[in-house]
Motif scaffolding. Structure first.
Motif, mmCIF file in Angstrom:
data_model
loop_
_atom_site.group_PDB
_atom_site.id
_atom_site.type_symbol
_atom_site.label_atom_id
_atom_site.label_comp_id
_atom_site.label_asym_id
_atom_site.label_seq_id
_atom_site.Cartn_x
_atom_site.Cartn_y
_atom_site.Cartn_z
ATOM 1 N N ILE A 1 33.335 9.578 -13.533
ATOM 2 C CA ILE A 1 34.363 10.631 -13.473
ATOM 3 C C ILE A 1 35.760 9.997 -13.473
ATOM 4 C CG2 ILE A 1 35.300 12.512 -12.047
ATOM 5 C CD1 ILE A 1 32.311 12.878 -11.062
ATOM 6 N N VAL A 2 35.902 8.911 -12.714
ATOM 7 C CA VAL A 2 37.191 8.207 -12.668
ATOM 8 C C VAL A 2 37.558 7.721 -14.073
ATOM 9 C CG1 VAL A 2 38.366 6.145 -11.785
ATOM 10 C CG2 VAL A 2 36.938 7.522 -10.244
ATOM 11 N N ALA A 3 36.579 7.171 -14.787
ATOM 12 C CA ALA A 3 36.835 6.645 -16.136
ATOM 13 C C ALA A 3 37.253 7.760 -17.092
ATOM 14 C CB ALA A 3 35.590 5.928 -16.660
ATOM 15 N N ALA A 4 36.709 8.967 -16.860
ATOM 16 C CA ALA A 4 37.038 10.087 -17.745
ATOM 17 C C ALA A 4 38.398 10.704 -17.393
ATOM 18 C CB ALA A 4 35.941 11.151 -17.656
ATOM 19 N N HIS A 5 38.920 10.401 -16.216
ATOM 20 C CA HIS A 5 40.202 10.998 -15.780
ATOM 21 C C HIS A 5 41.148 9.919 -15.225
ATOM 22 C CE1 HIS A 5 38.990 15.212 -16.259
ATOM 23 N NE2 HIS A 5 37.789 14.775 -15.931
ATOM 24 N N PRO A 6 41.503 8.946 -16.081
ATOM 25 C CA PRO A 6 42.340 7.839 -15.579
ATOM 26 C C PRO A 6 43.740 8.295 -15.182
ATOM 27 C CG PRO A 6 42.073 7.693 -17.965
ATOM 28 C CD PRO A 6 41.182 8.803 -17.510
ATOM 29 N N ASP A 7 44.148 9.471 -15.639
ATOM 30 C CA ASP A 7 45.464 10.002 -15.273
ATOM 31 C C ASP A 7 45.457 10.580 -13.860
ATOM 32 O OD1 ASP A 7 43.542 11.722 -16.425
ATOM 33 O OD2 ASP A 7 45.030 13.341 -16.510
ATOM 34 N N ARG A 8 44.273 10.830 -13.310
ATOM 35 C CA ARG A 8 44.163 11.467 -11.987
ATOM 36 C C ARG A 8 43.714 10.521 -10.892
ATOM 37 N NH1 ARG A 8 43.122 16.772 -10.741
ATOM 38 N NH2 ARG A 8 43.720 18.250 -12.333
ATOM 39 N N TYR A 9 42.823 9.581 -11.244
ATOM 40 C CA TYR A 9 42.196 8.766 -10.195
ATOM 41 C C TYR A 9 42.375 7.279 -10.459
ATOM 42 C CZ TYR A 9 40.056 13.251 -9.338
ATOM 43 O OH TYR A 9 39.883 14.584 -9.090
ATOM 44 N N ARG A 10 42.594 6.537 -9.366
ATOM 45 C CA ARG A 10 42.680 5.091 -9.438
ATOM 46 C C ARG A 10 41.817 4.528 -8.316
ATOM 47 N NH1 ARG A 10 47.370 1.297 -8.218
ATOM 48 N NH2 ARG A 10 47.971 2.981 -6.830
ATOM 49 N N VAL A 11 41.115 3.448 -8.604
ATOM 50 C CA VAL A 11 40.250 2.839 -7.604
ATOM 51 C C VAL A 11 41.021 1.735 -6.893
ATOM 52 C CG1 VAL A 11 38.205 1.413 -7.295
ATOM 53 C CG2 VAL A 11 38.137 3.351 -8.869
ATOM 54 N N VAL A 12 41.127 1.837 -5.558
ATOM 55 C CA VAL A 12 41.807 0.759 -4.818
ATOM 56 C C VAL A 12 40.818 -0.163 -4.125
ATOM 57 C CG1 VAL A 12 44.024 1.933 -4.542
ATOM 58 C CG2 VAL A 12 42.242 2.270 -2.812
ATOM 59 N N ALA A 13 39.618 0.334 -3.812
ATOM 60 C CA ALA A 13 38.630 -0.541 -3.158
ATOM 61 C C ALA A 13 37.220 -0.085 -3.510
ATOM 62 C CB ALA A 13 38.829 -0.524 -1.642
ATOM 63 N N LEU A 14 36.335 -1.080 -3.643
ATOM 64 C CA LEU A 14 34.916 -0.822 -3.909
ATOM 65 C C LEU A 14 34.090 -1.639 -2.924
ATOM 66 C CD1 LEU A 14 34.793 -1.275 -7.827
ATOM 67 C CD2 LEU A 14 34.839 0.897 -6.572
#
Ligand code: NAD
Ligand code: MG
Length: 385
Positions: A20-33
């Motif tokens: 989902i993050v990959a499909a909406h890069p304008d909305r979501y950013r990953v800071v930690a995994l």
């Protein structure tokens, strides 16, 4: 832009979340995994999503990961402290809690203490420590948005309605791979049979929980805390098509349900985007093609785990903690071929017979009850194996 921490990013929920993050890069950013043992997949995710920090379970895994990455690498942490540091990352807006099992509790609590909203997939957090988790979330002003499809359905069916008008909640259950098998046939089933879920593709532990229907029992307990409704007002209907994801019945007889194809991306996306919705590439639900939606009552003799979960919830205190811990140990033993399928519920029942101290006031009470229950479950397994 919403900054996300994903606890358990290499698992089934984690991977769907990153899609989902990959499909909406304008909305979501990953800071930690964070990940358990799947270093290879974590490496791929680091290359694709460039988190600032990651955590793995052990020092050895951290070294392995470091050796595989070229600079600049994210900060690499390990152990429970590492998980907690990721969960409380100061730049996060939301933490996706998707570790499996009671191991998710401490990092989820750390995220709550940091004041981060939670997209909650890890149901064991609420099963093992429900009242404490809800109290801390309320104290910190944290929003817990469910990812579990049934709870997402209820959450959506409550929108725009008054809580005081709710009469009952109805959780639906597919019935798992053994819905049509007799109790006698369940004696013979193997881990491979049990892992073969008809409607959902999920991690191993929840797949076994679905086959025993402990998953539904855990979900009843999860619903009890999430929606503050007593067990007597939470029912379970078997619905083999997995299209109606759950329902809320109101005092005037109205029943509001949420429907959709069985695809976890829908409830995950709703948790991430709530109160908005975001577009997903999921085909439309064609009810005319599906044709029939059916419902039946669960057989509590065949699915003893569901009955045990209701009993533990009624018992209160740390009884659900004990239920959950015994279940985790029994499921692992079944997957290793040490006990039969039907012995999963027998192990849990035996451990619940001696629940120990019931007090549930502090996380330490949970950890103590969990540890003791695991020890007792291992003893019961040794005795029957
Ligand atoms: P999974 O086994 O596929 O993934 C679990 C993740 O947690 C992995 O990243 C793993 O590396 C990590 N992990 C495991 N043990 C750990 C430990 N001790 N410390 C740190 N990390 C650890 O599980 P899943 O199916 O993605 O389920 C995750 C949670 O979501 C469970 O609580 C499950 O009940 C819930 N859930 C899953 C689904 C689904 O469709 N898979 C649906 C509803 C709810
Ligand atoms: Mg569910």
């Amino acid at each position: 832009m919403k900054n996300l921490v994903i606890l358990g990013s290499t698992g089934s929920i984690g991977v769907n979340t990153l899609e989902i993050v990959a499909a909406h890069p304008d909305r979501y950013r990953v800071v930690a995994l964070t990940a358990g043992n799947n270093i290879e997949r974590l490496e791929e995710q680091i290359r694709a999503f460039r988190p600032e920090v990651v955590a793995v379970v052990s020092d050895a895994q951290a070294s392995l990961l470091r050796a595989r990455l070229d600079s600049p690498t994210p900060e690499i942490l390990c152990g429970v402290e590492g998980l907690m540091a990721c969960a409380s990352h100061p730049g996060a807006h939301m933490v996706v809690s998707a570790i499996v099992g009671a191991a998710g509790l401490i990092p989820t609590m750390a995220a709550i203490e940091a004041g981060h909203d939670i997209a909650l997939a890890n149901k064991e957090t609420l099963v093992t420590a429900g009242p404490l988790v809800m109290a801390r979330a309320a104290a910190r002003g944290v929003r817990l948005v469910p990812v579990d499809s049934e709870h997402s359905a209820i959450f959506q069916s409550l929108e725009g309605h008054r809580r005081g008008d709710v009469r009952r909640m109805i959780l639906t259950a597919s019935g798992g791979p053994f819905r049509e098998r007799s109790l006698a046939e369940l004696n013979q089933v193997t881990p491979a049979d049990a892992l073969n879920h008809p409607n959902w593709s999920m991690g191993r532990k929840i797949s076994i929980d679905s086959a025993t229907m402990m998953n539904k029992g855990l979900e009843v307990i999860e619903a009890r805390w999430l929606f503050d409704l007593p067990a007597e007002r939470i029912d379970v209907h078997i619905h083999p098509q997995s299209i109606v994801h759950s329902m809320v019945e109101y005092i005037d007889g109205s029943v509001i349900a949420q429907l959709g194809l069985p695809d976890m991306r829908t409830p995950i996306a709703y948790a991430l985007s709530y109160p908005e919705r975001i577009a997903l590439s999921i085909p439309p639900l064609d009810l005319c093609q599906i044709g029939r939606l059916t419902f039946e009552r669960p057989d509590l003799q065949k699915f003893a785990c569901l009955k045990l979960a209701y009993e533990a919830l009624r018992e209160g205190g740390t009884a659900p903690t004990v239920l959950n811990a015994a279940n985790e140990v029994a499921v692992e033993a079944f997957l290793r071929g040490e006990i039969s399928f039907l012995n999963i519920s027998r192990v849990i029942a035996a451990v619940l017979e001696h629940p120990g101290d019931h007090r549930l006031e502090h996380v330490d009470d949970v950890l103590r009850a969990d540890r003791r229950a695991r020890g007792r479950a291992r003893k019961v397994i040794e005795a029957i194996a």
